[in-house]
Design a protein around this motif. Structure first.
Motif, mmCIF file in Angstrom:
data_model
loop_
_atom_site.group_PDB
_atom_site.id
_atom_site.type_symbol
_atom_site.label_atom_id
_atom_site.label_comp_id
_atom_site.label_asym_id
_atom_site.label_seq_id
_atom_site.Cartn_x
_atom_site.Cartn_y
_atom_site.Cartn_z
ATOM 1 N N MET A 1 46.473 48.444 42.267
ATOM 2 C CA MET A 1 45.828 48.109 41.005
ATOM 3 C C MET A 1 44.938 46.869 41.104
ATOM 4 S SD MET A 1 46.399 50.433 39.053
ATOM 5 C CE MET A 1 45.573 49.618 37.719
ATOM 6 N N VAL A 2 45.057 46.137 42.226
ATOM 7 C CA VAL A 2 44.230 44.957 42.398
ATOM 8 C C VAL A 2 42.750 45.330 42.371
ATOM 9 C CG1 VAL A 2 43.646 43.052 43.919
ATOM 10 C CG2 VAL A 2 46.031 43.764 43.695
ATOM 11 N N ASP A 3 42.409 46.474 43.015
ATOM 12 C CA ASP A 3 41.020 46.899 43.075
ATOM 13 C C ASP A 3 40.467 47.193 41.691
ATOM 14 O OD1 ASP A 3 41.426 48.773 46.169
ATOM 15 O OD2 ASP A 3 41.032 46.657 45.807
ATOM 16 N N VAL A 4 41.261 47.777 40.821
ATOM 17 C CA VAL A 4 40.816 48.116 39.476
ATOM 18 C C VAL A 4 40.396 46.864 38.723
ATOM 19 C CG1 VAL A 4 41.487 49.086 37.250
ATOM 20 C CG2 VAL A 4 42.245 50.178 39.375
ATOM 21 N N TYR A 5 41.232 45.839 38.739
ATOM 22 C CA TYR A 5 40.926 44.614 38.011
ATOM 23 C C TYR A 5 39.790 43.836 38.678
ATOM 24 C CZ TYR A 5 45.089 45.474 35.247
ATOM 25 O OH TYR A 5 46.007 46.044 34.400
ATOM 26 N N GLN A 6 39.699 43.920 40.001
ATOM 27 C CA GLN A 6 38.588 43.279 40.699
ATOM 28 C C GLN A 6 37.264 43.949 40.345
ATOM 29 O OE1 GLN A 6 38.649 40.504 42.454
ATOM 30 N NE2 GLN A 6 36.437 40.620 42.795
ATOM 31 N N ASN A 7 37.287 45.272 40.204
ATOM 32 C CA ASN A 7 36.090 46.003 39.807
ATOM 33 C C ASN A 7 35.620 45.583 38.418
ATOM 34 O OD1 ASN A 7 36.005 47.428 42.185
ATOM 35 N ND2 ASN A 7 36.989 49.258 41.354
ATOM 36 N N LEU A 8 36.577 45.376 37.513
ATOM 37 C CA LEU A 8 36.222 44.932 36.170
ATOM 38 C C LEU A 8 35.566 43.555 36.211
ATOM 39 C CD1 LEU A 8 39.430 46.057 34.235
ATOM 40 C CD2 LEU A 8 37.133 46.990 33.955
ATOM 41 N N LYS A 9 36.093 42.694 37.064
ATOM 42 C CA LYS A 9 35.524 41.346 37.199
ATOM 43 C C LYS A 9 34.107 41.411 37.759
ATOM 44 C CE LYS A 9 36.525 36.768 39.083
ATOM 45 N NZ LYS A 9 37.475 35.951 39.873
ATOM 46 N N GLU A 10 33.886 42.269 38.751
ATOM 47 C CA GLU A 10 32.550 42.407 39.328
ATOM 48 C C GLU A 10 31.573 42.972 38.303
ATOM 49 O OE1 GLU A 10 32.303 44.462 43.011
ATOM 50 O OE2 GLU A 10 33.976 43.387 43.912
ATOM 51 N N GLY A 11 32.072 43.860 37.442
ATOM 52 C CA GLY A 11 31.215 44.455 36.427
ATOM 53 C C GLY A 11 30.649 43.433 35.453
ATOM 54 N N GLU A 12 31.332 42.286 35.307
ATOM 55 C CA GLU A 12 30.856 41.243 34.404
ATOM 56 C C GLU A 12 29.512 40.676 34.857
ATOM 57 O OE1 GLU A 12 33.783 38.249 33.747
ATOM 58 O OE2 GLU A 12 35.361 39.675 33.224
ATOM 59 N N ARG A 13 29.235 40.724 36.159
ATOM 60 C CA ARG A 13 27.960 40.215 36.661
ATOM 61 C C ARG A 13 26.796 41.014 36.071
ATOM 62 N NH1 ARG A 13 30.104 40.418 42.051
ATOM 63 N NH2 ARG A 13 28.463 41.914 42.556
ATOM 64 N N GLY A 14 26.973 42.329 36.012
ATOM 65 C CA GLY A 14 25.930 43.170 35.444
ATOM 66 C C GLY A 14 25.721 42.899 33.971
ATOM 67 N N ALA A 15 26.823 42.661 33.239
ATOM 68 C CA ALA A 15 26.714 42.360 31.812
ATOM 69 C C ALA A 15 25.968 41.044 31.593
ATOM 70 C CB ALA A 15 28.102 42.299 31.173
ATOM 71 N N TRP A 16 26.274 40.038 32.414
ATOM 72 C CA TRP A 16 25.593 38.745 32.298
ATOM 73 C C TRP A 16 24.109 38.878 32.618
ATOM 74 C CZ3 TRP A 16 26.712 34.811 29.621
ATOM 75 C CH2 TRP A 16 28.042 34.377 29.441
ATOM 76 N N LEU A 17 23.776 39.670 33.638
ATOM 77 C CA LEU A 17 22.372 39.872 33.987
ATOM 78 C C LEU A 17 21.614 40.506 32.827
ATOM 79 C CD1 LEU A 17 20.054 39.854 36.025
ATOM 80 C CD2 LEU A 17 20.873 42.078 36.864
ATOM 81 N N SER A 18 22.229 41.492 32.192
ATOM 82 C CA SER A 18 21.590 42.145 31.048
ATOM 83 C C SER A 18 21.387 41.171 29.899
ATOM 84 C CB SER A 18 22.441 43.339 30.580
ATOM 85 O OG SER A 18 22.467 44.359 31.549
#
Length: 290
Positions: A1-18
């Motif tokens: 499950m570590v990968d799932v939560y890490q993926n969510l954290k990485e996804g925040e970069r895209g939201a900030w860029l937008s």
């Protein structure tokens, strides 16, 4: 499950860029649109303002979704993404309707002064920037398997298309058709409403445990190919935020020990995680009827 939560954290970069992109571009378009009298550019800027709200909603949703399961949320907080998208879609719809009302009002008021032709180049430049943001978020969404970020990427692409539409309206107004600029604003308003409706529809489908049944045969095929699985009695799935939850009833040899059948359920879970990136699989084992 570590990968799932890490993926969510990485996804925040895209939201900030937008968010940053929309803040800069919306201010740029609105100022130029009001100063140089371009309805299409103003509508495009209003569209970007709604996208700031949507991107903030995605960011908040990703943040909440990262919270681990607790006593009140045994399955985690993944649906926070979907709730945030639902709220954002309603706000987008309200602004889209307002853009349509303003554009229609401009037509009846006879505001037909042609905007400066160089504003078309501004719109095209903004379209190129948003296309770059789209490509980045699309790649990030695919890598992290974030449905919320994928929706944001699609919104980025629609914004690039809207800016192209604004450029077309501005150019057309230079050829004795200034009303075409207002018509482009109407198209922008419709695109905002269409995007809002698509997000709302998808969010409601997910929140009511909807799942695309066309995806089930592939999941069934994967499980059926696992050694020890005699047949699949039933399989169903639902979406929890960006995660897919699968419930499956498999049949195994009637004389199989409990330990061996447990090993098969472990293989089912591991295989679904590796092949389909599905980390929530509830497996019920029944003896194969002879």
């Amino acid at each position: 499950m570590v990968d799932v939560y890490q993926n969510l954290k990485e996804g925040e970069r895209g939201a900030w860029l937008s968010i940053v992109s929309y803040l800069v571009l919306s201010a740029f378009k609105l100022i130029l649109g009001y100063v140089f009298l371009s309805s299409a550019l103003r509508a495009d800027g209003m569209n970007n303002l709604t996208d700031i709200v949507a991107s903030i909603a995605v960011l908040i949703g990703l943040r909440i979704a990262r919270k681990p399961p607790d006593s009140d949320h045994a399955y985690g907080h993944f649906r926070a993404e979907t709730v945030a998208a639902l709220i954002a879609s309603l706000i987008m719809a309200m602004v889209g309707i307002q853009v349509l009302i303003d554009a229609v009002g401009s037509l009846f008021r006879g505001h037909e002064q042609a905007p400066e032709p160089w504003l078309a180049a501004v719109a095209i430049f903004c379209a190129a920037i948003m296309y770059g943001v789209y490509r980045y978020n699309l790649a990030l969404a695919r890598r992290t398997n974030s449905q919320a970020l994928l929706a944001a990427a699609k919104d980025n692409l629609s914004d690039a298309m809207v800016s192209i539409g604004a450029a077309v309206g501005i150019i057309g107004s230079q050829f004795g058709m200034p009303w075409l600029d207002v018509a482009a604003a109407l198209v922008v308003g419709l695109l905002i409403c269409k995007t809002a409706w698509d997000i709302l529809q998808e969010s409601m489908h997910r929140l009511t445990d909807g799942f695309d049944e066309k995806e089930l045969p592939e999941l069934r095929e994967t499980i059926a190919s696992i050694p020890g699985v005699e047949s699949i009695k039933d399989i169903k799935a639902r979406v929890n935020g960006s995660q897919i939850l699968v419930d499956v009833i498999i049949e195994v040899a009637a004389d199989m020990s409990v330990s061996d059948s447990h090993d098969i359920t472990d293989r089912v879970e591991d295989t679904m995680a590796k092949v389909h990136n599905i980390h929530y699989v509830h497996v019920h084992v029944e003896p194969k009827e002879t």
